[in-house]
Design an enzyme around this catalytic site. Structure first.
Site, PDB file in Angstrom:
ATOM      1  N   THR A   1       0.812  -1.220   0.000  1.00 56.14           N
ATOM      2  CA  THR A   1       0.000   0.000   0.000  1.00 56.14           C
ATOM      3  C   THR A   1       0.840   1.263   0.000  1.00 56.14           C
ATOM      4  O   THR A   1       2.017   1.255   0.345  1.00 56.14           O
ATOM      5  CB  THR A   1      -0.961   0.020   1.211  1.00 56.14           C
ATOM      6  OG1 THR A   1      -0.199   0.050   2.412  1.00 56.14           O
ATOM      7  CG2 THR A   1      -1.872  -1.194   1.214  1.00 56.14           C
ATOM      8  N   ASP A   2       0.195   2.370  -0.385  1.00 56.90           N
ATOM      9  CA  ASP A   2       0.864   3.665  -0.383  1.00 56.90           C
ATOM     10  C   ASP A   2       0.447   4.455   0.854  1.00 56.90           C
ATOM     11  O   ASP A   2      -0.238   3.930   1.745  1.00 56.90           O
ATOM     12  CB  ASP A   2       0.558   4.433  -1.672  1.00 56.90           C
ATOM     13  CG  ASP A   2      -0.917   4.736  -1.860  1.00 56.90           C
ATOM     14  OD1 ASP A   2      -1.701   4.642  -0.887  1.00 56.90           O
ATOM     15  OD2 ASP A   2      -1.302   5.094  -2.980  1.00 56.90           O
ATOM     16  N   ALA A   3       0.820   5.712   0.913  1.00 56.47           N
ATOM     17  CA  ALA A   3       0.525   6.550   2.081  1.00 56.47           C
ATOM     18  C   ALA A   3      -0.974   6.730   2.296  1.00 56.47           C
ATOM     19  O   ALA A   3      -1.416   7.001   3.415  1.00 56.47           O
ATOM     20  CB  ALA A   3       1.191   7.919   1.928  1.00 56.47           C
TER      21      ALA A   3
END
Length: 136
Positions: free
Chosen positions: A15-17
């Protein structure tokens, strides 16, 4: 085998931020599905390179992101061959999220063109008959 489906769990590292799967990781999931499909047919990527002097490379793709996948989602990555050419394959791939009551939600669709190339010069070469016959 008409279609191959690979189950994948989304890990935090995917996942990203924003807490959703980073866009490039969808491509990794699709690559794994294509590789595992070849493996179930008896073809290991390293052995293809060593014994037949070929590798498959992505030559183009078109992808549509419809809905985001999130941490801990149970996904299903499908791969099926749309077109077989002399030296290329076009895969239609989809990513689904498992939902309640055995439902699935479509997240991503893609068309991926893969070309068979010689390990000696990285030029396209005919897909070996033994592979072609199993994929048709």
């Amino acid at each position: 085998m008409n279609e191959f489906i690979l189950p994948v769990r989304v890990y935090y590292e995917d996942t990203d931020a924003g807490g959703v799967v980073y866009h490039a990781n969808y491509l990794r999931f699709m690559e794994r599905a294509r590789t595992e499909w070849l493996r179930t047919l008896g073809f290991e990527q390293d052995k293809l390179a060593q014994e037949l002097s070929i590798v498959f490379v992505v030559a183009g793709l078109e992808i549509a992101y419809r809905k985001p996948a999130r941490f801990n989602d149970a996904l299903f990555i499908s791969a099926k061959i749309d077109t077989i050419g002399r030296a290329s394959l076009v895969f239609k791939q989809e990513i689904w999220r498992e939902g309640g009551n055995n439902s699935r939600e479509l997240l991503t669709t893609a068309s991926v063109k893969v070309v068979c190339v010689s390990t000696g010069n990285f030029r396209s070469t005919t897909i070996p008959t033994v592979i072609r016959e199993l994929l048709q």
